[in-house]
Design a protein around this motif. Structure first.
Motif, mmCIF file in Angstrom:
data_model
loop_
_atom_site.group_PDB
_atom_site.id
_atom_site.type_symbol
_atom_site.label_atom_id
_atom_site.label_comp_id
_atom_site.label_asym_id
_atom_site.label_seq_id
_atom_site.Cartn_x
_atom_site.Cartn_y
_atom_site.Cartn_z
ATOM 1 N N UNK A 195 0.841 -1.201 0.000
ATOM 2 C CA UNK A 195 0.000 0.000 0.000
ATOM 3 C C UNK A 195 0.878 1.254 0.000
ATOM 4 N N UNK A 196 1.935 1.233 0.798
ATOM 5 C CA UNK A 196 2.868 2.361 0.831
ATOM 6 C C UNK A 196 3.475 2.559 -0.555
ATOM 7 N N UNK A 197 3.837 1.466 -1.209
ATOM 8 C CA UNK A 197 4.391 1.549 -2.561
ATOM 9 C C UNK A 197 3.402 2.169 -3.540
ATOM 10 N N UNK A 198 2.134 1.765 -3.430
ATOM 11 C CA UNK A 198 1.102 2.334 -4.301
ATOM 12 C C UNK A 198 0.916 3.828 -4.046
ATOM 13 N N UNK A 199 0.906 4.209 -2.777
ATOM 14 C CA UNK A 199 0.752 5.627 -2.432
ATOM 15 C C UNK A 199 1.921 6.452 -2.957
ATOM 16 N N UNK A 200 3.129 5.954 -2.767
ATOM 17 C CA UNK A 200 4.307 6.675 -3.232
ATOM 18 C C UNK A 200 4.322 6.782 -4.759
ATOM 19 N N UNK A 201 3.936 5.715 -5.434
ATOM 20 C CA UNK A 201 3.896 5.738 -6.899
ATOM 21 C C UNK A 201 2.851 6.737 -7.394
ATOM 22 N N UNK A 202 1.688 6.752 -6.758
ATOM 23 C CA UNK A 202 0.636 7.698 -7.148
ATOM 24 C C UNK A 202 1.075 9.128 -6.864
ATOM 25 N N UNK A 203 1.743 9.351 -5.748
ATOM 26 C CA UNK A 203 2.238 10.683 -5.412
ATOM 27 C C UNK A 203 3.233 11.166 -6.465
ATOM 28 N N UNK A 204 4.118 10.280 -6.864
ATOM 29 C CA UNK A 204 5.104 10.641 -7.886
ATOM 30 C C UNK A 204 4.416 10.920 -9.221
ATOM 31 N N UNK A 205 3.495 10.047 -9.610
ATOM 32 C CA UNK A 205 2.798 10.192 -10.884
ATOM 33 C C UNK A 205 2.006 11.498 -10.940
ATOM 34 N N UNK A 206 1.331 11.835 -9.834
ATOM 35 C CA UNK A 206 0.453 13.003 -9.813
ATOM 36 C C UNK A 206 1.155 14.273 -9.337
ATOM 37 N N UNK A 207 2.420 14.112 -8.926
ATOM 38 C CA UNK A 207 3.194 15.246 -8.406
ATOM 39 C C UNK A 207 2.521 15.892 -7.192
ATOM 40 N N UNK A 208 1.988 15.034 -6.344
ATOM 41 C CA UNK A 208 1.374 15.453 -5.086
ATOM 42 C C UNK A 208 2.063 14.704 -3.955
ATOM 43 N N UNK A 209 1.890 15.204 -2.750
ATOM 44 C CA UNK A 209 2.446 14.481 -1.603
ATOM 45 C C UNK A 209 1.527 13.320 -1.250
ATOM 46 N N UNK A 210 2.078 12.376 -0.521
ATOM 47 C CA UNK A 210 1.259 11.258 -0.043
ATOM 48 C C UNK A 210 0.115 11.790 0.811
ATOM 49 N N UNK A 211 0.406 12.808 1.625
ATOM 50 C CA UNK A 211 -0.639 13.401 2.467
ATOM 51 C C UNK A 211 -1.775 13.966 1.616
ATOM 52 N N UNK A 212 -1.436 14.620 0.502
ATOM 53 C CA UNK A 212 -2.474 15.162 -0.377
ATOM 54 C C UNK A 212 -3.302 14.043 -1.000
ATOM 55 N N UNK A 213 -2.654 12.957 -1.368
ATOM 56 C CA UNK A 213 -3.365 11.808 -1.950
ATOM 57 C C UNK A 213 -4.351 11.240 -0.929
ATOM 58 N N UNK A 214 -3.891 11.048 0.297
ATOM 59 C CA UNK A 214 -4.748 10.483 1.345
ATOM 60 C C UNK A 214 -5.886 11.443 1.675
ATOM 61 N N UNK A 215 -5.586 12.728 1.790
ATOM 62 C CA UNK A 215 -6.625 13.718 2.093
ATOM 63 C C UNK A 215 -7.694 13.740 1.001
ATOM 64 N N UNK A 216 -7.277 13.711 -0.262
ATOM 65 C CA UNK A 216 -8.243 13.702 -1.357
ATOM 66 C C UNK A 216 -9.117 12.458 -1.296
ATOM 67 N N UNK A 217 -8.519 11.315 -0.989
ATOM 68 C CA UNK A 217 -9.284 10.076 -0.891
ATOM 69 C C UNK A 217 -10.314 10.173 0.233
ATOM 70 N N UNK A 218 -9.897 10.714 1.388
ATOM 71 C CA UNK A 218 -10.826 10.859 2.511
ATOM 72 C C UNK A 218 -11.973 11.803 2.156
ATOM 73 N N UNK A 219 -11.667 12.898 1.471
ATOM 74 C CA UNK A 219 -12.715 13.833 1.047
ATOM 75 C C UNK A 219 -13.664 13.171 0.060
ATOM 76 N N UNK A 220 -13.118 12.394 -0.865
ATOM 77 C CA UNK A 220 -13.956 11.677 -1.833
ATOM 78 C C UNK A 220 -14.881 10.689 -1.134
ATOM 79 N N UNK A 221 -14.363 9.986 -0.128
ATOM 80 C CA UNK A 221 -15.191 9.041 0.627
ATOM 81 C C UNK A 221 -16.322 9.765 1.340
ATOM 82 N N UNK A 222 -16.012 10.897 1.950
ATOM 83 C CA UNK A 222 -17.027 11.695 2.645
ATOM 84 C C UNK A 222 -18.082 12.192 1.657
ATOM 85 N N UNK A 223 -17.637 12.687 0.506
ATOM 86 C CA UNK A 223 -18.576 13.147 -0.520
ATOM 87 C C UNK A 223 -19.482 12.013 -0.994
#
Length: 78
Positions: A20-48
């Motif tokens: 999971x850490x590997x997936x998060x880091x890869x997505x962060x690199x691909x999207x040029x966002x921090x892991x924290x931003x990726x997780x925050x966006x996911x949490x917001x999407x879940x809430x929405x």
């Protein structure tokens, strides 16, 4: 196996499976966002998603009603 994921801007630590850490880091690199931003966006999407499901349930049960867009536009003078 788990791996600790930490950020220099964070005071929280989370243990996650290594893959999971590997997936998060890869997505962060691909999207040029921090892991924290990726997780925050996911949490917001879940809430929405939960809010949308609740509103749809209220609509289907008759607890609320839909107002046609043209009526809303007319009320707003758009």
């Amino acid at each position: 196996m788990t791996q600790t994921l930490a950020s220099s801007q964070s005071t929280e630590f989370v243990e996650l499976p290594t893959e999971v850490v590997g997936l998060l880091k890869a997505e962060a690199k691909r999207s040029r966002k921090s892991v924290a931003q990726i997780v925050l966006q996911w949490l917001e999407d879940q809430s929405d998603g939960r809010e949308a499901a609740k509103r749809m349930q209220d609509l289907k049960s008759g607890k609320t009603k839909a107002i046609p867009a043209d009526e809303v536009y007319a009320r707003l003078g758009i």
